[in-house]
Design a protein around this motif. Sequence first.
Motif, PDB file in Angstrom:
ATOM      1  N   HIS A   1       7.576   7.528   0.880  1.00 29.65           N
ATOM      2  CA  HIS A   1       6.435   6.939  -0.304  1.00 29.65           C
ATOM      3  C   HIS A   1       5.554   5.114   0.253  1.00 29.65           C
ATOM      4  CE1 HIS A   1       8.214   9.775  -3.853  1.00 29.65           C
ATOM      5  NE2 HIS A   1       9.718   8.480  -3.420  1.00 29.65           N
ATOM      6  N   ALA A   2       6.410   5.176   0.875  1.00 28.70           N
ATOM      7  CA  ALA A   2       5.946   3.914   1.500  1.00 28.70           C
ATOM      8  C   ALA A   2       4.714   4.171   2.679  1.00 28.70           C
ATOM      9  CB  ALA A   2       6.421   2.986   2.542  1.00 28.70           C
ATOM     10  N   ALA A   3       5.706   6.011   3.401  1.00 25.18           N
ATOM     11  CA  ALA A   3       5.312   5.743   4.820  1.00 25.18           C
ATOM     12  C   ALA A   3       3.766   6.672   3.884  1.00 25.18           C
ATOM     13  CB  ALA A   3       5.650   7.022   5.781  1.00 25.18           C
ATOM     14  N   ALA A   4       4.074   8.201   3.379  1.00 22.11           N
ATOM     15  CA  ALA A   4       2.314   8.938   2.443  1.00 22.11           C
ATOM     16  C   ALA A   4       1.947   8.042   1.694  1.00 22.11           C
ATOM     17  CB  ALA A   4       3.502   9.101   1.602  1.00 22.11           C
ATOM     18  N   THR A   5       1.843   6.983   1.373  1.00 22.73           N
ATOM     19  CA  THR A   5       1.254   5.134   0.693  1.00 22.73           C
ATOM     20  C   THR A   5       0.120   5.122   1.712  1.00 22.73           C
ATOM     21  OG1 THR A   5       2.035   4.933  -1.264  1.00 22.73           O
ATOM     22  CG2 THR A   5       0.565   3.740   0.089  1.00 22.73           C
ATOM     23  N   ALA A   6       0.699   4.463   2.634  1.00 20.28           N
ATOM     24  CA  ALA A   6       0.124   4.062   3.994  1.00 20.28           C
ATOM     25  C   ALA A   6      -1.502   5.599   4.293  1.00 20.28           C
ATOM     26  CB  ALA A   6       0.460   3.734   5.039  1.00 20.28           C
TER      27      ALA A   6
ATOM     28  N   GLY B   1      -8.049   8.087   3.466  1.00 23.20           N
ATOM     29  CA  GLY B   1      -9.482   8.114   2.662  1.00 23.20           C
ATOM     30  C   GLY B   1     -10.047   6.897   3.499  1.00 23.20           C
ATOM     31  N   LEU B   2     -10.066   5.619   3.791  1.00 21.02           N
ATOM     32  CA  LEU B   2     -10.987   4.929   4.564  1.00 21.02           C
ATOM     33  C   LEU B   2     -11.625   5.736   5.713  1.00 21.02           C
ATOM     34  CD1 LEU B   2      -8.375   1.786   5.026  1.00 21.02           C
ATOM     35  CD2 LEU B   2     -10.484   1.889   3.983  1.00 21.02           C
ATOM     36  N   ILE B   3     -10.446   6.785   6.063  1.00 19.10           N
ATOM     37  CA  ILE B   3     -11.088   7.430   7.612  1.00 19.10           C
ATOM     38  C   ILE B   3     -12.412   8.150   7.389  1.00 19.10           C
ATOM     39  CG2 ILE B   3     -10.898   8.979   9.567  1.00 19.10           C
ATOM     40  CD1 ILE B   3      -8.077   7.993   9.451  1.00 19.10           C
TER      41      ILE B   3
ATOM     42  N   VAL C   1      -8.113   8.367  -8.966  1.00 17.04           N
ATOM     43  CA  VAL C   1      -7.463   9.060  -8.457  1.00 17.04           C
ATOM     44  C   VAL C   1      -6.006   8.786  -7.939  1.00 17.04           C
ATOM     45  CG1 VAL C   1      -7.123  12.216  -9.230  1.00 17.04           C
ATOM     46  CG2 VAL C   1      -9.419  10.887  -9.797  1.00 17.04           C
ATOM     47  N   LEU C   2      -6.475   9.150  -6.704  1.00 13.52           N
ATOM     48  CA  LEU C   2      -5.789   8.967  -5.518  1.00 13.52           C
ATOM     49  C   LEU C   2      -4.614   7.709  -5.867  1.00 13.52           C
ATOM     50  CD1 LEU C   2      -7.583   9.045  -2.691  1.00 13.52           C
ATOM     51  CD2 LEU C   2      -5.672  10.787  -3.242  1.00 13.52           C
ATOM     52  N   ILE C   3      -5.476   6.749  -5.748  1.00 14.16           N
ATOM     53  CA  ILE C   3      -4.057   5.004  -6.849  1.00 14.16           C
ATOM     54  C   ILE C   3      -3.079   5.549  -8.288  1.00 14.16           C
ATOM     55  CG2 ILE C   3      -4.425   2.543  -8.110  1.00 14.16           C
ATOM     56  CD1 ILE C   3      -7.206   2.748  -6.210  1.00 14.16           C
ATOM     57  N   LEU C   4      -3.988   6.293  -8.526  1.00 16.61           N
ATOM     58  CA  LEU C   4      -2.796   6.981 -10.104  1.00 16.61           C
ATOM     59  C   LEU C   4      -1.906   7.732 -10.257  1.00 16.61           C
ATOM     60  CD1 LEU C   4      -2.892   6.662 -13.101  1.00 16.61           C
ATOM     61  CD2 LEU C   4      -3.819   8.565 -13.139  1.00 16.61           C
TER      62      LEU C   4
END
Length: 127
Positions: A37-42, A48-50, A60-63
């Motif tokens: 989950h941490a890797a997927a979050t990163a 998203g930044l790119i 929506v992504l944060i949720l």
Amino acid sequence: MNDSTAPFTFIGRIRSMRYAIAGIGELLVSQHNAWVHAAATAVVVCLGLIVGVTPIEWCVLILAITTVWVAEALNTAFELLCDVASPDFHPVVKKAKDVAAGAVLLSALGSVAIGLIVFLPYLARWL
């Protein structure tokens, strides 16, 4: 001890935050799926930044990310309690653990769907 009658204190809230942070630390140290989950979050945050997702898309992504993390944390807590309540194998405890793990899977699959909906249009522009 009944904490419902204890007065509200700032120090008490800080202490509660320390317990919560310790719980998150335990989750990260003890659960291999939390590493996934941490890797997927990163990956999602970097992507998203790119691509420059919109503020609504970030919400929506944060949720979605939060839903997976909460499901994993609750699943871990549930499994720990089951292990204490029934240290020996019990078929009903197995079913309960399976259902809790299924909840994590459902939240992860939903989050993948959300990620695809958000990111595919951006990625399609690059292809």
